[in-house]
Write a protein that holds these residues in place. Structure first.
Motif, PDB file in Angstrom:
ATOM      1  N   GLU A  18      51.498 -58.439   8.560  1.00  0.00           N
ATOM      2  CA  GLU A  18      51.570 -57.565   8.061  1.00  0.00           C
ATOM      3  C   GLU A  18      50.656 -55.502   9.407  1.00  0.00           C
ATOM      4  N   LYS A  21      54.285 -55.243  11.097  1.00  0.00           N
ATOM      5  CA  LYS A  21      54.726 -54.137  10.454  1.00  0.00           C
ATOM      6  C   LYS A  21      54.305 -52.901  10.260  1.00  0.00           C
ATOM      7  N   ASN A  22      53.539 -53.211  11.169  1.00  0.00           N
ATOM      8  CA  ASN A  22      52.496 -51.764  10.963  1.00  0.00           C
ATOM      9  C   ASN A  22      53.521 -50.889  11.920  1.00  0.00           C
ATOM     10  N   GLN A  23      53.666 -49.211  11.791  1.00  0.00           N
ATOM     11  CA  GLN A  23      54.108 -48.893  12.152  1.00  0.00           C
ATOM     12  C   GLN A  23      53.400 -48.458  13.924  1.00  0.00           C
ATOM     13  N   GLN A 277      51.227 -41.401   9.364  1.00  0.00           N
ATOM     14  CA  GLN A 277      49.532 -40.514   9.690  1.00  0.00           C
ATOM     15  C   GLN A 277      49.847 -39.331  10.529  1.00  0.00           C
TER      16      GLN A 277
END
Length: 326
Positions: A18, A21-23, A277
């Protein structure tokens, strides 16, 4: 016992997946790698005075990029921010120098100018369904031309000294005031995007505008609001640059739209809208600031810096597009 250990190991592996996968993870890793590179190549980079200098330099682009994030999240773009910033700055200067108004009133007028141009941009996009890139490309010329007409092409000087605190002052003699203003802008943007229904509608319009329309939400309104916010943040940057230079410069802000878009894309916001974000945008602005500062310290030509910046945007958009197509 064996099953528990196996289960925990699987969870840890899942969490790592996870994270990868987080930008935001990759943006932050890129920022750290860039800082390490600059520390290796320049012994002046990691000094207090230089860090303060970097933060002060990014504050103007950071504020513009915060507003640009709203527009890009709806799959739009705003190329007029640099010109709006220049026009609001010159009118603010004129209000103090030629009309004798107080700095507070001049700032209010300047911010209203940004709001009006944002409203015009948003209305043309939402009601006439004109492409945002064409509307704002045309609107690059209007405020710039008005600023040149008003000033005759010359800077407006003679601003009251008390106005300098916004661009040159320090908060408790530690943090530059422009940095405090930038952080306040990001706090407001974070609250809007993450804790208000308006933020959810803005994300949703970028993801699937037709679905939002069928849900009964006023799509036109929530397509106009991001442009209004972008106009306001552009005029806030106009306040900062006018205070820093202590003059209204009609040609200031040229190319600032490119830096703002770069900060948004580098921060992980999808150029096609719907994902991103606001904290990532702040990180993107920091990356650009560190890159500019490091290249200056290494004596790299400003022309070469423009080439590097353009290539970075192309690479960031490429990876953003690949992620979107998966």
């Amino acid at each position: 016992m064996g099953k528990t250990v196996f289960s925990e190991s699987k969870n840890i592996q899942f969490n790592f997946k996870e994270i990868f996968k987080n930008q935001f993870f990759w943006t932050f890793s890129g920022f750290l790698a860039l800082c390490l590179l600059m520390i290796v190549f320049s012994d002046k980079f990691l000094t207090y005075s230089n860090m303060i200098n970097v933060l002060r330099q990014i504050s103007i682009n950071g504020v513009i990029a915060a507003g640009m994030t709203f527009v890009i999240l709806t799959s739009g773009i705003d190329l007029s921010v640099g010109s709006v910033m220049a026009f609001s700055g010159t009118i603010m200067a004129g209000a103090m120098v030629n009309w004798g108004l107080s700095p507070i009133l001049a700032v209010v007028i300047g911010i209203c100018i940004g709001l009006i141009f944002g409203l015009i941009n948003g209305s043309l996009v939402a009601f006439l369904k004109m492409p945002a890139i064409i509307v704002t490309l045309a609107m690059m010329e209007v405020p710039r031309g008005l600023a040149l007409l008003y000033t005759g092409g010359y800077p407006l000087s003679g601003i009251p000294e008390s106005f300098a605190v916004l661009g040159r002052g320090y908060w408790f003699n530690i943090i530059p005031v422009p940095v405090v203003i930038m952080l306040f802008v990001y706090l407001i943007a974070y609250l809007i995007l993450n804790h208000l229904p308006m933020g959810r509608y803005i994300y949703a319009i970028g993801g699937n505008e037709e679905a939002v329309r069928l849900s009964g939400i006023n799509v036109r309104l929530y397509k106009i609001i991001p442009f209004v916010i972008s106009g306001i943040t552009a005029s806030v940057s106009g306040v900062l640059i006018t205070s820093r230079l202590m003059s209204g410069q009609p040609m200031v802000g040229t190319g600032f739209e490119l830096d703002a878009i770069a900060a948004v894309v580098l921060g992980g916001t999808d150029i096609a809208g719907g994902r991103g974000q606001i904290i990532g945008t702040l990180l993107g602005a920091l990356i650009l600031g560190v890159l500019n500062n490091g290249l200056n310290l290494m004596g790299i030509s400003p022309y070469a810096q423009r080439v590097v910046k353009g290539l970075i945007i192309v690479i960031a958009v490429y990876f953003s597009s690949r992620k979107n197509n998966k």
